[in-house]
Enzyme design. Structure first.
Site, PDB file in Angstrom:
ATOM      1  N   CYS A  87       0.840  -1.213   0.000  1.00 61.61           N
ATOM      2  CA  CYS A  87       0.000   0.000   0.000  1.00 61.61           C
ATOM      3  C   CYS A  87       0.873   1.260   0.000  1.00 61.61           C
ATOM      4  O   CYS A  87       1.533   1.545  -0.998  1.00 61.61           O
ATOM      5  CB  CYS A  87      -0.988  -0.057   1.165  1.00 61.61           C
ATOM      6  SG  CYS A  87      -2.327   1.126   0.976  1.00 61.61           S
ATOM      7  N   HIS A 174      -3.675  -5.437   0.162  1.00 62.16           N
ATOM      8  CA  HIS A 174      -3.178  -5.911   1.465  1.00 62.16           C
ATOM      9  C   HIS A 174      -3.169  -7.439   1.515  1.00 62.16           C
ATOM     10  O   HIS A 174      -4.205  -8.053   1.789  1.00 62.16           O
ATOM     11  CB  HIS A 174      -4.065  -5.359   2.587  1.00 62.16           C
ATOM     12  CG  HIS A 174      -3.848  -3.900   2.809  1.00 62.16           C
ATOM     13  ND1 HIS A 174      -2.845  -3.397   3.610  1.00 62.16           N
ATOM     14  CD2 HIS A 174      -4.483  -2.823   2.293  1.00 62.16           C
ATOM     15  CE1 HIS A 174      -2.873  -2.077   3.590  1.00 62.16           C
ATOM     16  NE2 HIS A 174      -3.855  -1.706   2.792  1.00 62.16           N
ATOM     17  N   GLU A 176      -1.946  -9.196   3.767  1.00 62.72           N
ATOM     18  CA  GLU A 176      -1.940  -9.649   5.165  1.00 62.72           C
ATOM     19  C   GLU A 176      -3.335  -9.802   5.758  1.00 62.72           C
ATOM     20  O   GLU A 176      -3.484 -10.394   6.814  1.00 62.72           O
ATOM     21  CB  GLU A 176      -1.099  -8.690   6.028  1.00 62.72           C
ATOM     22  CG  GLU A 176      -1.686  -7.307   6.276  1.00 62.72           C
ATOM     23  CD  GLU A 176      -1.441  -6.302   5.141  1.00 62.72           C
ATOM     24  OE1 GLU A 176      -1.154  -6.736   4.018  1.00 62.72           O
ATOM     25  OE2 GLU A 176      -1.577  -5.091   5.387  1.00 62.72           O
TER      26      GLU A 176
END
Ligand code: XMP
Length: 520
Positions: A87, A174, A176
């Protein structure tokens, strides 16, 4: 922490920074979060196999790519250390290498379709068209010739890139978060294929090092430690005891606000675990007297914190005169308590004020915090591996101000007795199901609200009890647990029928946010 292979996550203040480190550790890779302006010199880079730049709330500026960051980039390039930007990190790397940014205006939030346009090992676990989670408004508009676009999102926006020398990677999405299916494969590919991280790190492997670190820090000194019976302070005490034996003195303060049987349970467990120097201070009267007539929740918290310090201080002085000087203070501080991902992106060491007792200034003690680098679930694994009894490891978190913040209005012995009884019933009923261990917390709250009921042939006019059961991974957010109606109804019926003072039971359906976990 001194580990032979590690990954550094530079924190730019993104809300998911901890999650990046968590995911790496879940993959058996030791990851450490450092502030964004950390200079990656030789001492920091010892054992570092790769660097991840987190997300962040700001727009990339000239300041970001000058100074320390530009030095760090050239260090990483010289030492051939791969870097992955996520990001904000993705945008930062693109701009720092001569790419262009289109600021604002075209935000992408939530699930977006990603289309892979060039295969690369970092995206090998993703489908050619894959939903991913986005949370940005700036975007990378162009890349330098030294970089190759790997994937595009809606309107052909650059969503992933790789440098031609396979050392610099960026993903706008993202990987994660669980909302990106297969997202972990991106981290796994970066860590294992690109950074060549070989070891399989696990928190239990750290035990010997932690014990040795305590030994060398404490020498032949004495450690004093407040132990509540909670998971963190218990595991920390266990490790300190392994290192220095009975030179550890634990103090358990009974504040008169504990759950039924709690003091006895903790005392017995510490006895069983072989703690010779376990001091119980019964300060119930002192706490309850100072809370007399206090209805405001913040006022209750303040009084309880101050009283705890007074009691602890008094006990410490008493122990000092009997055993000698305590040079060290043990604490169960864990990693998230210490690393703050604030909006500034500065990962300064901040201890959440409500989680730790602020100590009186005369206590110029050195801190011993054996769990300072571990997450809660890692603490649980370490605890189990060193023989802390399972029933201590599985205990749900319990707030420092205890039942006082689960009673609306003034705290009295009578109100405490009612709440304790209701809470015991709830735990008994949940304890018969696997739910108790699955949820973050389950407890009752006593509301100073009366309603009309009927018991036998009699009219009743009693208080209401709230059942609160939440699921969470870190208590920052929480969702409402949805147990079976059977369990809820059995517990509710028993509470309304068996507890004198309660004639109505309700279930709290509020997530956090907008609610908090505790009521007061
Ligand atoms: P809230 O109510 O803020 O709670 O959503 C988040 C988590 O923290 C616990 N909690 C506390 N723990 N001292 C503590 O040690 C406190 O003052 C305190 N207040 C809340 C709460 O039980 C939940 O796990």
């Amino acid at each position: 922490m001194d580990v032979s292979e590690k990954i550094i996550v530079l924190d730019y203040g993104g809300q998911y920074t901890h999650l990046i480190a968590r995911r790496c550790r879940d993959l058996g890779v030791y990851a450490e979060i450092l502030p964004q302006d950390t200079r990656l010199d030789d001492s920091v880079l010892a054992g570092v196999k790769g660097v991840i730049l987190s997300g962040g709330p700001r727009t990339v500026t000239e300041n970001d790519i000058e100074g320390v960051f530009s030095e760090n980039l050239s260090t990483m390039r010289t030492q051939k250390i791969p870097v992955l930007g996520i990001c904000f990190g993705h945008q930062l790397l693109a701009v720092a290498h001569g790419g262009e940014l289109a600021p604002g205006g075209n935000p992408e939030y939530g699930s977006t379709k990603l289309r892979i346009v060039n295969r690369s090992s970092i995206l090998k676990g993703l489908d050619p068209e894959q939903m991913v989670w986005m949370s940005h408004s700036d975007e990378v508009r162009s890349l330098p010739e030294t970089m190759k676009v790997l994937a595009l999102s809606k309107d052909d926006r650059i969503a992933a890139f790789e440098s031609n020398d396979h050392l610099v990677f960026g993903v706008q999405f993202h990987p994660e978060v669980t909302h990106t299916p297969n997202g972990t494969s991106v981290l796994d590919a970066f860590l294992r294929d690109i950074c060549k991280y070989e070891k399989q790190w696990s928190p239990e492997d750290r035990v010997n090092d932690i014990v040795n670190e305590i030994k060398s820090a404490v020498g032949d000194g004495l450690v004093l430690m407040g132990t509540s019976g909670g998971v963190d302070s218990t595991v920390a005490a266990f490790l300190i005891k392994q290192a220095i034996g009975d030179r550890l003195h634990c103090v358990f303060v009974d504040n008169g606000l504990l759950r039924e049987g709690e003091r006895e349970e903790v005392e017995a467990a510490f006895n069983e675990m072989g703690f010779k120097q376990f001091h119980v201070v019964d300060a119930s009267d002192e706490f309850l007297d100072s809370l007399d007539g206090v209805a405001d929740p913040e006022e209750k918290r303040k009084i309880i914190a101050e009283t705890f310090i007074k009691v602890f201080e008094r006990k410490a002085r008493e122990l000092e005169s009997a055993f000698g000087h305590f040079e060290f203070l043990g604490q169960g501080t864990i990693y998230p308590d210490r690393v703050e991902s604030a909006a500034t992106g500065k990962a300064t060491a901040v201890i959440k004020s409500h989680h730790n007792v602020r100590l009186p200034s005369w206590m110029k003690m050195k801190l011993v915090e054996p769990l300072r680098d571990l997450y809660k679930d890692e603490v649980r694994k370490v605890g189990l591996s060193i023989g802390v009894p399972e029933q201590m490891i599985k205990r749900q978190p319990f707030p420092g101000p205890s039942l006082a913040i689960r009673i609306g209005g003034p705290v009295t012995r009578a109100q405490l007795a009612i709440l304790r009884h209701a809470d015991r019933i709830l735990q008994e009923e949940l304890g018969r199901t696997p739910l108790y261990e699955r949820v973050w917390q389950s407890f009752c709250v006593l509301l100073p609200v009366r309603s009309v009921g009927v018991m036998g042939d009699e009219r009743t006019y009693e208080q209401a009890c709230v059942i609160r059961i939440v699921e969470s991974t870190d208590a920052m957010t929480a969702s409402v647990s949805t147990p079976s109606w059977d369990v809820l109804l059995t517990a509710a019926n028993r509470i309304a029928n068996e507890v004198h003072g309660i004639n109505r039971v309700v279930y709290d359906l509020t997530s956090k946010p907008p609610g908090t976990i505790e009521w007061y």
